[in-house]
Design an enzyme around this catalytic site. Sequence first.
Site, short mmCIF file in Angstrom:
data_model
loop_
_atom_site.label_atom_id
_atom_site.label_comp_id
_atom_site.label_asym_id
_atom_site.label_seq_id
_atom_site.Cartn_x
_atom_site.Cartn_y
_atom_site.Cartn_z
N ARG A 51 -53.14 -31.79 64.25
CA ARG A 51 -52.82 -32.08 65.38
C ARG A 51 -51.72 -31.78 64.64
NH1 ARG A 51 -54.95 -34.02 69.95
NH2 ARG A 51 -53.29 -34.37 71.04
N LYS B 122 -51.75 -28.91 66.72
CA LYS B 122 -52.84 -28.39 67.88
C LYS B 122 -52.89 -28.26 68.95
CE LYS B 122 -56.67 -26.57 68.08
NZ LYS B 122 -56.69 -25.44 67.57
N GLU C 39 -48.37 -17.62 62.67
CA GLU C 39 -48.92 -18.60 62.17
C GLU C 39 -49.70 -19.99 61.25
OE1 GLU C 39 -50.86 -20.87 65.45
OE2 GLU C 39 -52.54 -19.24 65.43
N HIS D 95 -40.50 3.41 70.82
CA HIS D 95 -39.63 3.46 71.35
C HIS D 95 -38.72 2.36 71.07
CE1 HIS D 95 -40.63 5.22 75.88
NE2 HIS D 95 -41.54 5.29 75.01
N GLU E 99 -52.72 -10.84 69.55
CA GLU E 99 -53.88 -12.48 69.17
C GLU E 99 -53.39 -11.99 67.39
OE1 GLU E 99 -54.03 -15.05 70.02
OE2 GLU E 99 -55.79 -15.43 68.67
N LYS F 233 -52.37 -14.84 65.05
CA LYS F 233 -52.57 -15.47 63.81
C LYS F 233 -52.31 -15.51 63.05
CE LYS F 233 -54.62 -17.35 65.63
NZ LYS F 233 -54.42 -17.80 67.13
N CYS G 149 -47.99 -35.45 68.24
CA CYS G 149 -48.22 -37.32 67.45
C CYS G 149 -49.64 -37.44 67.63
CB CYS G 149 -47.34 -37.94 68.34
SG CYS G 149 -45.56 -37.24 68.41
N TRP H 1 -45.37 -36.33 65.25
CA TRP H 1 -44.51 -35.39 64.69
C TRP H 1 -43.25 -35.17 65.56
CZ3 TRP H 1 -43.75 -30.64 68.33
CH2 TRP H 1 -43.38 -29.90 68.00
N ASN I 243 -47.03 -41.48 72.44
CA ASN I 243 -46.89 -40.30 71.66
C ASN I 243 -45.94 -39.77 73.48
OD1 ASN I 243 -48.35 -39.93 69.91
ND2 ASN I 243 -49.96 -39.26 70.83
N GLY I 244 -45.27 -38.83 73.50
CA GLY I 244 -44.74 -38.13 74.77
C GLY I 244 -42.98 -38.25 74.38
O1 M6R Z 1 -55.07 -25.97 74.40
P1 M6R Z 1 -54.26 -24.85 74.15
O2 M6R Z 1 -55.60 -23.76 74.62
O3 M6R Z 1 -53.67 -24.94 75.66
O4 M6R Z 1 -52.97 -24.49 72.86
C1 M6R Z 1 -52.19 -23.15 73.56
C2 M6R Z 1 -51.65 -22.56 72.94
O5 M6R Z 1 -50.47 -24.01 71.51
C3 M6R Z 1 -51.80 -21.96 71.50
O6 M6R Z 1 -53.32 -21.29 71.20
C4 M6R Z 1 -51.50 -21.51 69.87
O7 M6R Z 1 -51.13 -20.29 70.19
C5 M6R Z 1 -52.22 -21.82 68.80
N1 M6R Z 1 -52.03 -22.60 67.61
C6 M6R Z 1 -52.66 -20.20 68.64
O8 M6R Z 1 -53.03 -20.16 67.63
#
Ligand code: M6R
Length: 608
Positions: A27, A603, A488, A504, A481, A485, A2, A74, A100-101
């Site tokens: 975000r 984000k 997501e 395995h 990683e 990528k 949010c 959100w 927010n929260g």
């Molecule tokens: O802001 P942060 O680095 O703490 O965020 C952690 C994860 O939420 C963030 O890296 C998330 O996995 C990304 N969308 C990955 O691309």
Amino acid sequence: MCGIVGYIGEKQAATLLVDGLKRLEYRGYDSAGVSLMNGKGVETRKAKGKIAMLEKAISSQPIHGKVGIAHTRWATHGPPNECNAHPHHDCTGKISVVHNGIIENYGPLRAMLKKTGHTFVSDTDTEVLAHLIEAAFDGNLEDAVVDALALVEGTYGIAVLSADDPEKIVAARKGSPLLIGIGEGENYVASDVAAILAHTRQVVYLDDGEMAIVKRDGYQVCDLDQQTIKKRVNRIEWDLDQIEKGGFDHFMLKEIMEQPHTIENTMRGRLVTEEGFSKLGGLNLTMDDLQNLDQIIITACGTSWHSALIGELMIEEHARIRCEVEYASEFRYRNPIVTDRTLCVVISQSGETADTLAAMREAKRRGAKTLGLVNQVGSTIAREDDGGIYLHAGPEIGVASTKAFTSQVIALALLTLKLGRLRNMSVVQGREIAQAMEALPGQIQSILDRAKEIEKIAEAFVDATNFLYLGRGYNFPVALEGALKLKEISYIHAEGYPAAEMKHGPIALIDADMPVVFIAPHDSVFDKVVSNVQEVKARGGRVIAITSRHEDSLDGKIDYEFRIPQTIDMLNPVLAAIPLQLLAYYIAAKRGLNVDQPRNLAKSVTVE
Ligand code: M6R
């Protein structure tokens, strides 16, 4: 997640607030709304979906006013629809709240309020705040907010308007970021500096337990006992063009392309190549502290957790300190062994991730020193850690983290140099690492100059439904990683594995429909990886290999190859990550997806 933006001044607020919301789009959100004081009372427009829908609602029924609050939601409590979108109101419609929260005890509060005659219209936890403020209101908004918040359990960043106390916005924070933007004859409230950067660079960050009364000509910050708190005014050094696309189709692509500069910024003034050493001014740790460490715990989430895994390998190999990596969400709820000789390194791009922040607080409570590797200047983790290394990668807007990842690895390499040279790393070894780091920006540029080659590979896999990413040693976290990528932003199922673990279990998945990405630069485990490539090929799998030179042993075994420059083992992740970021980007873009705002993701994940 949010987003909040608020304005009080002499300008018409509707457009200004909506523009602020647009800056927060990255975000992640599913609905949006705005409330203005229109001279007679509070008037609100809301819409499900993109901010364009809110703009449509405003243009079909315009609203006017110079004081207002706005929000992108959100969904947590109740589906994304117009009714659940913020702002929320009390029974009279005179009080308007954005939040927010999460209000954890909203159930009993709602029941209690209903019993006393309050009527609820939404499914949200936030609506109880509006009714609690209504119940406590006696002519002064901040007094009512204080009374309401005394009953609330959970986290909040809020901004509140009242038609009966119209010359102010009251904001308060516990667990969700909030700041005041200071202008001339006007002031702002926001959950993220991006929302107001077009108007002011002067900001005051609220801390947990603080409330702000924001008026046209000033602001006051106090605690919830209404004792005034003197706050520091911070100057934001980012430029507006850093939060704009600058001609790129997506922020993600822009941010991938920025990496030669962003890692240079992470290293700037810190790398002492001749001495094979690093200068890290913000650690706030004495020489004794550093020399007496007997354990490092690195905690983080998502991509930041992947860089933590690389940090663990670097620190154990080169600084010879025992190091563990923990998911922040797990660390906070178990009973970890932490002593006053433990250093807890906390990695977060945003500096606001709820699990990471909670893990850091838990480590502190248990006596550890904490060190934040954070990108967002002034964020909560950066303010609460004992010391830190700012990444200086500039704002990262794309939900998929790219430039923050490579900067995190660089910051960890700088920390490794520092710790290693205080122990048994020789100057020659330190210098070799520092020289290899210095070469990285040019090497990354040479990869980016060949982005078209990756785009061609991507074309062949646009319709894939599964992907496997395999690597060993320093390249295993890169495999994780690369898979994250892809999944997501493209919604293709992808898994990362240590290459040798494939036999395995995952080997059962290999067939002609399973593309397998091998991260196989020439390093100390290269020969071992070749056998794994052979195993995939023997089962008809399609192999995409990230290599660093011609290898006879791979002849005839790979279908697609992309070469990265040669570097030392510990820095391979920085170079190998770039083609994987590009591969994910091009596949998602060719599938026509919303690369910068993938579905269901935010984000900065500020809820648990
Ligand atoms: O802001 P942060 O680095 O703490 O965020 C952690 C994860 O939420 C963030 O890296 C998330 O996995 C990304 N969308 C990955 O691309």
